[in-house]
Enzyme design. Structure first.
Site, mmCIF file in Angstrom:
data_model
loop_
_atom_site.group_PDB
_atom_site.id
_atom_site.type_symbol
_atom_site.label_atom_id
_atom_site.label_comp_id
_atom_site.label_asym_id
_atom_site.label_seq_id
_atom_site.Cartn_x
_atom_site.Cartn_y
_atom_site.Cartn_z
ATOM 1 N N LYS A 11 -2.965 -4.725 -8.772
ATOM 2 C CA LYS A 11 -3.379 -3.875 -7.616
ATOM 3 C C LYS A 11 -3.985 -2.543 -8.306
ATOM 4 O O LYS A 11 -3.184 -1.801 -9.197
ATOM 5 C CB LYS A 11 -1.898 -3.411 -7.187
ATOM 6 C CG LYS A 11 -2.160 -2.254 -5.769
ATOM 7 C CD LYS A 11 -0.851 -2.285 -4.844
ATOM 8 C CE LYS A 11 -0.025 -1.218 -5.640
ATOM 9 N NZ LYS A 11 -0.359 0.233 -5.130
ATOM 10 N N ASP A 33 -6.159 -1.238 -3.278
ATOM 11 C CA ASP A 33 -4.925 -0.495 -2.162
ATOM 12 C C ASP A 33 -5.407 1.104 -1.962
ATOM 13 O O ASP A 33 -4.785 1.914 -2.656
ATOM 14 C CB ASP A 33 -3.494 -0.606 -2.910
ATOM 15 C CG ASP A 33 -2.446 0.488 -2.213
ATOM 16 O OD1 ASP A 33 -2.538 0.406 -1.031
ATOM 17 O OD2 ASP A 33 -1.522 0.621 -2.758
ATOM 18 N N LYS A 60 -5.981 2.140 1.353
ATOM 19 C CA LYS A 60 -5.315 2.391 2.478
ATOM 20 C C LYS A 60 -6.372 3.301 3.545
ATOM 21 O O LYS A 60 -6.015 4.414 3.972
ATOM 22 C CB LYS A 60 -3.853 3.296 2.324
ATOM 23 C CG LYS A 60 -2.917 2.659 1.675
ATOM 24 C CD LYS A 60 -1.725 3.313 1.496
ATOM 25 C CE LYS A 60 -0.737 2.756 0.809
ATOM 26 N NZ LYS A 60 -0.787 2.815 -0.553
ATOM 27 N N ASP A 100 -9.466 5.962 9.399
ATOM 28 C CA ASP A 100 -10.769 6.932 9.720
ATOM 29 C C ASP A 100 -11.375 6.090 11.083
ATOM 30 O O ASP A 100 -10.733 5.289 11.699
ATOM 31 C CB ASP A 100 -11.857 6.963 8.988
ATOM 32 C CG ASP A 100 -12.549 8.291 8.797
ATOM 33 O OD1 ASP A 100 -12.843 8.803 9.809
ATOM 34 O OD2 ASP A 100 -12.835 8.757 7.878
ATOM 35 N N THR A 132 6.835 3.555 3.748
ATOM 36 C CA THR A 132 8.556 3.860 3.396
ATOM 37 C C THR A 132 9.134 5.212 3.188
ATOM 38 O O THR A 132 10.053 5.626 3.226
ATOM 39 C CB THR A 132 8.840 2.850 2.376
ATOM 40 O OG1 THR A 132 8.024 3.068 1.184
ATOM 41 C CG2 THR A 132 9.045 1.341 2.758
ATOM 42 N N ARG A 156 6.589 -0.107 -12.149
ATOM 43 C CA ARG A 156 7.174 0.504 -13.266
ATOM 44 C C ARG A 156 8.221 -0.725 -14.035
ATOM 45 O O ARG A 156 8.263 -0.872 -15.367
ATOM 46 C CB ARG A 156 7.852 1.564 -13.288
ATOM 47 C CG ARG A 156 7.034 2.663 -12.966
ATOM 48 C CD ARG A 156 7.553 3.888 -12.038
ATOM 49 N NE ARG A 156 7.722 3.472 -10.774
ATOM 50 C CZ ARG A 156 8.503 4.202 -9.971
ATOM 51 N NH1 ARG A 156 8.550 5.426 -10.512
ATOM 52 N NH2 ARG A 156 8.593 4.089 -8.649
HETATM 53 O O1 C5P Z 1 6.568 1.211 -9.912
HETATM 54 P P1 C5P Z 1 6.959 0.535 -8.661
HETATM 55 O O2 C5P Z 1 7.372 -0.958 -8.719
HETATM 56 O O3 C5P Z 1 7.829 1.111 -7.867
HETATM 57 O O4 C5P Z 1 5.544 0.554 -7.831
HETATM 58 C C1 C5P Z 1 5.392 -0.022 -6.419
HETATM 59 C C2 C5P Z 1 4.002 0.157 -6.076
HETATM 60 O O5 C5P Z 1 3.922 -0.113 -4.640
HETATM 61 C C3 C5P Z 1 3.550 1.465 -6.200
HETATM 62 O O6 C5P Z 1 2.121 1.496 -6.416
HETATM 63 C C4 C5P Z 1 3.862 2.076 -4.920
HETATM 64 O O7 C5P Z 1 2.743 3.040 -4.422
HETATM 65 C C5 C5P Z 1 3.408 0.983 -3.968
HETATM 66 N N1 C5P Z 1 3.991 1.094 -2.544
HETATM 67 C C6 C5P Z 1 5.493 1.320 -2.396
HETATM 68 N N2 C5P Z 1 5.873 1.352 -1.232
HETATM 69 C C7 C5P Z 1 5.361 1.169 -0.246
HETATM 70 C C8 C5P Z 1 3.946 0.947 -0.161
HETATM 71 C C9 C5P Z 1 3.257 0.991 -1.521
HETATM 72 O O8 C5P Z 1 6.389 1.290 -3.475
HETATM 73 N N3 C5P Z 1 5.863 1.267 1.102
#
Ligand code: C5P
Length: 232
Positions: A32, A59, A61, A64, A119, A211
């Site tokens: 992503k 990604d 998003k 507009d 979220t 992460r």
């Molecule tokens: O590091 P981690 O596993 O928390 O990363 C989750 C990824 O998913 C990040 O790129 C974050 O921006 C994205 N994301 C999220 N929650 C959402 C939408 C996207 O964690 N509701």
């Protein structure tokens, strides 16, 4: 449509991204690319990662007026990504325009999925800042229905919502779910999390994992563990 693990490459430079991707000498993971990396490096980062043989979820998003989203999606479509997204809050008309823009002359197009309520938005901020008074679960499901009616392929949602989205919009409506953590891992700033195995059980089609893989001592081992737990 195949179940897969998507690695969130939340890096701020091509250099860091390639140092990370160079570790994957076997299977090339689905990755992503989010706003941070795209705005840092531009379209070339997408082309280079694609050239290395990875599938890409871009990604960005989009949100507009329909005409602007349609024209922007036409440009993104030429980057040959596999999946991209927009905000369902842009309305059905915007989502339909996005599909028109994304569809190539030969009729093919990348998968298009919608963000429902982020979220980071809770009931209180939705009511106070957006003047949306309905319960947040209902808003998420309504946005998913609108995305489905507009012809989109699925939504980004919490793994906890994936089952409900399938019940409402059908099994083939794809759920892409972040917020995944290993049972023995750090939760970090995520609030509601699931393990890859739980996300599989509840019906997620794709999990987005950042992460737990990018910050692991051995990212390839963490990725392989994630695939094993999620796909089997
Ligand atoms: O590091 P981690 O596993 O928390 O990363 C989750 C990824 O998913 C990040 O790129 C974050 O921006 C994205 N994301 C999220 N929650 C959402 C939408 C996207 O964690 N509701």
């Amino acid at each position: 449509m195949g179940k897969d693990v998507i690695i969130a490459c939340d890096f701020d430079s091509a250099e860091k991204t390639f140092a990370f991707l160079d570790k994957f000498t076997g299977k090339k993971p689905f990755v992503k690319i989010g706003m941070e990396l795209y705005y840092a490096e531009g379209p070339s980062i997408v082309k280079e990662i694609k050239k290395r043989g990875h599938k890409i979820f871009l990604d960005l998003k989009l949100h507009d007026i329909p005409n602007t989203v349609k024209k922007s999606m036409a440009v993104l479509s030429r980057l040959d990504v596999d999946m991209t997204n927009l905000h369902a809050a842009g309305t059905k008309r915007m989502m339909q325009a996005a599909i028109e823009g994304l569809t190539r002359p030969d009729g093919t197009r990348p998968m298009l999925i919608a963000v429902t309520q982020l979220t980071s938005t809770d009931q209180e901020s939705m009511e106070n800042d957006l003047l949306i008074k309905a319960p947040i679960d209902e808003v998420v499901m309504h946005y998913a229905s609108c995305a489905s009616e507009a012809g989109l392929d699925g939504v980004v949602c919490s793994p906890l919502e994936a089952g409900k989205v399938h019940d409402r919009c059908g099994k083939n409506f794809v759920t892409v779910t972040p917020g995944v953590r290993f049972a023995d891992g750090d939760i970090g700033d995520q609030k509601r999390v699931m393990t890859p195995a739980e996300a599989n059980k509840i019906g997620s089609d794709y999990i987005v994992v950042g992460r737990p893989i990018t910050a692991a001592d051995d990212p390839v081992a963490a990725y392989e563990r994630c695939c094993k737990e999620f796909i089997g």
